[in-house]
Design an enzyme around this catalytic site. Sequence first.
Site, PDB file in Angstrom:
ATOM      1  CB  CYS A  54      -5.669   6.351  16.384  1.00 32.95           C
ATOM      2  SG  CYS A  54      -7.293   7.134  16.335  1.00 32.95           S
ATOM      3  CB  CYS A  58     -11.760   1.428  17.020  1.00 34.99           C
ATOM      4  SG  CYS A  58     -12.161   3.184  16.812  1.00 34.99           S
ATOM      5  CB  CYS A  61      -8.592   0.068  14.854  1.00 37.76           C
ATOM      6  SG  CYS A  61      -7.514   1.001  13.735  1.00 37.76           S
ATOM      7  CB  CYS A  97      -9.335   5.492  -0.305  1.00 41.56           C
ATOM      8  SG  CYS A  97     -10.083   5.826   1.288  1.00 41.56           S
ATOM      9  CB  CYS A 129     -11.912   8.192  -1.132  1.00 40.05           C
ATOM     10  SG  CYS A 129     -12.790   7.721   0.369  1.00 40.05           S
ATOM     11  CB  CYS A 189     -17.175   6.032   1.364  1.00 30.77           C
ATOM     12  SG  CYS A 189     -16.528   4.356   1.569  1.00 30.77           S
ATOM     13  NE  ARG A 261     -14.897   0.756  -2.481  1.00 34.40           N
ATOM     14  CZ  ARG A 261     -15.528   1.898  -2.186  1.00 34.40           C
ATOM     15  NH1 ARG A 261     -15.692   2.269  -0.936  1.00 34.40           N
ATOM     16  NH2 ARG A 261     -15.990   2.684  -3.143  1.00 34.40           N
TER      17      ARG A 261
HETATM   18  N1  SAM Z   1      -9.658   7.091  11.826  1.00 33.01           N
HETATM   19  C1  SAM Z   1     -10.628   7.134  10.816  1.00 33.01           C
HETATM   20  C2  SAM Z   1     -11.942   6.518  11.222  1.00 33.01           C
HETATM   21  O1  SAM Z   1     -11.991   5.758  12.172  1.00 33.01           O
HETATM   22  O2  SAM Z   1     -12.928   6.806  10.546  1.00 33.01           O
HETATM   23  C3  SAM Z   1     -10.176   6.529   9.507  1.00 33.01           C
HETATM   24  C4  SAM Z   1      -9.379   5.256   9.478  1.00 33.01           C
HETATM   25  S1  SAM Z   1     -10.188   3.794  10.103  1.00 33.01           S
HETATM   26  C5  SAM Z   1      -8.839   2.684  10.100  1.00 33.01           C
HETATM   27  C6  SAM Z   1     -11.265   3.301   8.764  1.00 33.01           C
HETATM   28  C7  SAM Z   1     -12.055   2.055   8.920  1.00 33.01           C
HETATM   29  O3  SAM Z   1     -11.216   0.916   8.796  1.00 33.01           O
HETATM   30  C8  SAM Z   1     -12.776   1.798  10.215  1.00 33.01           C
HETATM   31  O4  SAM Z   1     -13.965   2.512  10.359  1.00 33.01           O
HETATM   32  C9  SAM Z   1     -13.060   0.302  10.137  1.00 33.01           C
HETATM   33  O5  SAM Z   1     -14.312   0.079   9.513  1.00 33.01           O
HETATM   34  C10 SAM Z   1     -11.947  -0.209   9.235  1.00 33.01           C
HETATM   35  N2  SAM Z   1     -11.054  -1.125   9.968  1.00 33.01           N
HETATM   36  C11 SAM Z   1     -10.062  -0.773  10.819  1.00 33.01           C
HETATM   37  N3  SAM Z   1      -9.463  -1.875  11.319  1.00 33.01           N
HETATM   38  C12 SAM Z   1     -10.086  -2.942  10.775  1.00 33.01           C
HETATM   39  C13 SAM Z   1      -9.920  -4.355  10.913  1.00 33.01           C
HETATM   40  N4  SAM Z   1      -9.014  -4.874  11.707  1.00 33.01           N
HETATM   41  N5  SAM Z   1     -10.742  -5.161  10.193  1.00 33.01           N
HETATM   42  C14 SAM Z   1     -11.674  -4.624   9.362  1.00 33.01           C
HETATM   43  N6  SAM Z   1     -11.879  -3.312   9.200  1.00 33.01           N
HETATM   44  C15 SAM Z   1     -11.100  -2.474   9.902  1.00 33.01           C
HETATM   45  C1  DTB Z   2     -13.185   0.588   4.928  1.00 30.39           C
HETATM   46  O1  DTB Z   2     -14.395   0.407   5.173  1.00 30.39           O
HETATM   47  N1  DTB Z   2     -12.260  -0.352   4.972  1.00 30.39           N
HETATM   48  C2  DTB Z   2     -10.955   0.194   4.688  1.00 30.39           C
HETATM   49  C3  DTB Z   2     -11.272   1.665   4.317  1.00 30.39           C
HETATM   50  N2  DTB Z   2     -12.675   1.758   4.572  1.00 30.39           N
HETATM   51  C4  DTB Z   2     -10.519   2.764   4.936  1.00 30.39           C
HETATM   52  C5  DTB Z   2      -9.980   0.008   5.786  1.00 30.39           C
HETATM   53  C6  DTB Z   2      -9.789  -1.447   6.160  1.00 30.39           C
HETATM   54  C7  DTB Z   2      -8.698  -1.525   7.180  1.00 30.39           C
HETATM   55  C8  DTB Z   2      -8.346  -2.958   7.538  1.00 30.39           C
HETATM   56  C9  DTB Z   2      -7.287  -3.025   8.566  1.00 30.39           C
HETATM   57  C10 DTB Z   2      -5.996  -2.385   8.184  1.00 30.39           C
HETATM   58  O2  DTB Z   2      -5.456  -2.655   7.091  1.00 30.39           O
HETATM   59  O3  DTB Z   2      -5.449  -1.620   9.001  1.00 30.39           O
HETATM   60 FE1  SF4 Z   3      -8.405   5.525  15.177  1.00 33.07          FE
HETATM   61 FE2  SF4 Z   3      -8.469   3.109  14.086  1.00 33.07          FE
HETATM   62 FE3  SF4 Z   3     -10.573   4.000  15.437  1.00 33.07          FE
HETATM   63 FE4  SF4 Z   3      -9.950   5.102  13.034  1.00 33.07          FE
HETATM   64  S1  SF4 Z   3     -10.617   3.005  13.414  1.00 33.07           S
HETATM   65  S2  SF4 Z   3     -10.529   6.165  14.914  1.00 33.07           S
HETATM   66  S3  SF4 Z   3      -7.704   4.930  13.138  1.00 33.07           S
HETATM   67  S4  SF4 Z   3      -8.531   3.598  16.284  1.00 33.07           S
END
Ligand code: SAM
Ligand code: DTB
Ligand code: SF4
Length: 343
Positions: A54, A58, A61, A97, A129, A189, A261
Amino acid sequence: MTSLRHDWTLAEVRAIHDLPLTELLHRAQTVHRAHHEPDSVQLCTLLSVKTGGCSEDCGYCPQSAHHDAMDAERMMSVGEVLAAARAAKAAGSTRFCMGAAWRDALHGPAFERVLEMVSGVRELGLEACATLGMLDDEQAAALAEAGLTAYNHNLDTSEAYYGEIISTRTYAERLDTLARVQGHGISLCCGGIIGMGESIDDRCEMLRTLANLETHPGSVPVNALVPVEGTPLAERPPIDPLELVRMCATARILMPRSTVRLSAGRASLGREAQVLCFMAGANSIFYGDRLLTTGNPDVDEDRALLDAAGLKPLEPYASPDPTVQATRERGPRTKSRLDVIAS
Ligand code: SAM
Ligand code: DTB
Ligand code: SF4
């Protein structure tokens, strides 16, 4: 319907959040019982349909190409995704989802494929979702047309702390997508993450922003940071589980009808902390052995937890979210899905 609209101030939200824990739990449980079946928990299953690579940065992530946590993978086929959705349904899930590691949802064949995934999931009788990053109007319309029940797009933290975690997009861009999603009758959501080094005020400010939206999100995911090696937040200390309990309770009081959730981070919580979150008004979990790229409690463990607590899975579509209802009741759109994409 009585309006639940109230312009919350940060001081009011903070006063709720900081109540003595037993008082906070009592108030949250009272609100919860007025709006939800107290013994039901919604089971949602996540699947990452396009993982890694990506362009956003973030800090939490593992899927960001700016960090050194994982390699990018190819996008899954519709058949693979629907096989996973069938398995999720067989295991007792009612919402499926699909996540993609995109800054903004792609146009063209990749987006077409997501639309097929969405309609295929709905045909299985599951709520669908998606979380695909930022959307433009045409994409939101096409997702609604394909039958999408909900769109996940998190604010993650307060506007003030956002720049400490993400530099490649603004809070305002995030809010624009939220408005677009709601404008197309898709349930929102939207929630956030705790444990990223933010203050309690940042957490309350994020909840305040959500609670002050004209229409509350249909669901509010409360995540605890899952620290992943290779990400900038890998060394963050774990949160005290009671902090998650406070977040669930505060969200429940501020947004009485929303589904709250208990999301990422559950794998490091004991059963007692999870039950306290349910007491606090959490009424949904991610169910299945994986979140997107990290682990989640296994299905047998979750079934045993629900059994021990005397909780039952929520029936599909039992969500009281009025925007979900709007999606279901809406007649066919005049433009076809393909017209929308082509225009
Ligand atoms: N790229 C899209 C976005 O950012 O909206 C969708 C996927 S993103 C992985 C969805 C959500 O996963 C993020 O907004 C964040 O709240 C959650 N997330 C990602 N990495 C995480 C982590 N290490 N611990 C907890 N939540 C995480
Ligand atoms: C949300 O708030 N938490 C979920 C879902 N929406 C998409 C994602 C959590 C991701 C946790 C880190 C991972 O598994 O990559
Ligand atoms: Fe990309 Fe992860 Fe950020 Fe979603 S949360 S925009 S997948 S870097």
